[in-house]
Every structure is written in structure tokens, then in C-alpha cells.
Design a protein around this motif. Sequence first.
Motif, PDB file in Angstrom:
ATOM      1  N   GLU A  36       0.825  -1.207   0.000  1.00  0.00           N
ATOM      2  CA  GLU A  36       0.000   0.000   0.000  1.00  0.00           C
ATOM      3  C   GLU A  36       0.860   1.258   0.000  1.00  0.00           C
ATOM      4  OE1 GLU A  36      -3.317   0.129   2.672  1.00  0.00           O
ATOM      5  OE2 GLU A  36      -3.935  -1.911   2.130  1.00  0.00           O
ATOM      6  N   GLU A  37       1.854   1.301   0.849  1.00  0.00           N
ATOM      7  CA  GLU A  37       2.725   2.476   0.929  1.00  0.00           C
ATOM      8  C   GLU A  37       3.482   2.676  -0.389  1.00  0.00           C
ATOM      9  OE1 GLU A  37       6.260   4.363   3.697  1.00  0.00           O
ATOM     10  OE2 GLU A  37       5.518   2.350   4.165  1.00  0.00           O
ATOM     11  N   TRP A  79       4.254   5.558  -5.526  1.00  0.00           N
ATOM     12  CA  TRP A  79       4.390   5.344  -6.964  1.00  0.00           C
ATOM     13  C   TRP A  79       3.377   6.179  -7.728  1.00  0.00           C
ATOM     14  CZ3 TRP A  79       4.377  -0.415  -8.936  1.00  0.00           C
ATOM     15  CH2 TRP A  79       4.457  -0.468 -10.322  1.00  0.00           C
ATOM     16  N   ARG A  80       2.111   6.113  -7.312  1.00  0.00           N
ATOM     17  CA  ARG A  80       1.045   6.845  -8.007  1.00  0.00           C
ATOM     18  C   ARG A  80       1.256   8.358  -7.906  1.00  0.00           C
ATOM     19  NH1 ARG A  80      -3.691   3.454  -8.804  1.00  0.00           N
ATOM     20  NH2 ARG A  80      -5.102   5.192  -8.479  1.00  0.00           N
ATOM     21  N   ALA A  81       1.627   8.836  -6.735  1.00  0.00           N
ATOM     22  CA  ALA A  81       1.836  10.283  -6.555  1.00  0.00           C
ATOM     23  C   ALA A  81       2.991  10.757  -7.432  1.00  0.00           C
ATOM     24  CB  ALA A  81       2.098  10.607  -5.091  1.00  0.00           C
ATOM     25  N   SER A  82       4.078  10.001  -7.452  1.00  0.00           N
ATOM     26  CA  SER A  82       5.239  10.371  -8.245  1.00  0.00           C
ATOM     27  C   SER A  82       4.908  10.352  -9.737  1.00  0.00           C
ATOM     28  CB  SER A  82       6.401   9.423  -7.940  1.00  0.00           C
ATOM     29  OG  SER A  82       7.539   9.786  -8.671  1.00  0.00           O
ATOM     30  N   LYS A  83       4.214   9.315 -10.178  1.00  0.00           N
ATOM     31  CA  LYS A  83       3.844   9.212 -11.591  1.00  0.00           C
ATOM     32  C   LYS A  83       2.895  10.330 -11.994  1.00  0.00           C
ATOM     33  CE  LYS A  83       1.685   6.131 -14.964  1.00  0.00           C
ATOM     34  NZ  LYS A  83       0.958   4.868 -15.143  1.00  0.00           N
ATOM     35  N   GLU A  84       1.882  10.599 -11.170  1.00  0.00           N
ATOM     36  CA  GLU A  84       0.919  11.650 -11.494  1.00  0.00           C
ATOM     37  C   GLU A  84       1.599  13.013 -11.583  1.00  0.00           C
ATOM     38  OE1 GLU A  84      -2.191  11.154  -8.566  1.00  0.00           O
ATOM     39  OE2 GLU A  84      -2.912   9.310  -9.536  1.00  0.00           O
ATOM     40  N   GLU A  85       2.533  13.273 -10.692  1.00  0.00           N
ATOM     41  CA  GLU A  85       3.296  14.525 -10.728  1.00  0.00           C
ATOM     42  C   GLU A  85       4.127  14.596 -12.015  1.00  0.00           C
ATOM     43  OE1 GLU A  85       5.169  18.122  -9.224  1.00  0.00           O
ATOM     44  OE2 GLU A  85       3.379  17.064  -8.547  1.00  0.00           O
TER      45      GLU A  85
END
Length: 154
Positions: free
Chosen positions: A15-16, A21-27
Motif C-alpha cells: 500500500e505504501e 508510486w502513483r503520486a510520483s507518476k501523477e506529478e
Amino acid sequence: MADFQICRYESSYAEEAVVMWRASKEEAIGQKEIHSFDSHIHFLNHILPQDYEIYLALENGRVVGITVFNAEELNQLYVAIDQQGKGIGAALLKLAKEHSGGSLFLYTFETNKNAQRFYEKHGFVEVGRGYENEENLPDIKYEWRRDFEVQGAE
């Protein structure tokens, strides 16, 4: 320089790792992740391990980076937004290179200029453009070869 250690991925970090991963990719690409959180967890725990090794960078027990690779391909490399520029990505990339067969290829989104600079700085060269992906964004194929680095050092 961040104080971090690299370890093999364990599902207890799923989960962490996926949140980071998602936050970094979205940014990096300027759009929301197209897959659900649960499908991303499934991808990390059940799909990727079939063909790839997965490692995490941890700082004080917190997931600050992830890399997914095999002997030919760097499939994923993400670093927490607040930890970029501290050597974590370089350390994860070095690990992938060390486990490679002497060359690696990867795809990065054309819109992700930071990734392009990072990979070029670390010896990758552009070998193609326009490959299809789920996000429907133009991307760039990069390749690294150990013999490029050896020749370049002479």
C-alpha cells in the motif's frame, strides 16, 4: 544525500509503495493514474513478480523509491516527490544496471522531462519514439549499454 537503504520488495509494503508510486507518476505526467488502487496493488504483488525483480528504497522505514527490472528492461523506477534529487533514483538505477545482462531498455513519457534528463545523465540514449501505452501519451524508448559507458570512459 538521503539516508536510505535498498531492499527486496515485500508485500507488507504494497500500500505504501503504491501510494508513493502513483503520486510520483501523477506529478511526472500531469494526469491521474488510470488504474484503480486495488488493481495497482494486484499488479505489484502478482503480475510484476512473474517477470521482474522489485526493490524498494526505504528511509527510516518509509518507502521513498521503487524499481522494477529484469536483465533486459527497466520497467518502473519512481522516487517519492519530496525525495527526488537525493541519489535514491541513481542508486536504484545502479542496482538495475548491475543485475542486467549489460544493456537495459526503458520507456518514459515524452512529457516527463525530468526522467529524460535523469536517464540521459546516467548513460541512456534515445532509440525510438511513439510507442503505445495505456495512458495514450507519446513516449520515448531509451537504451543503456555497459560497453557505451566503458568506451565513453576511455
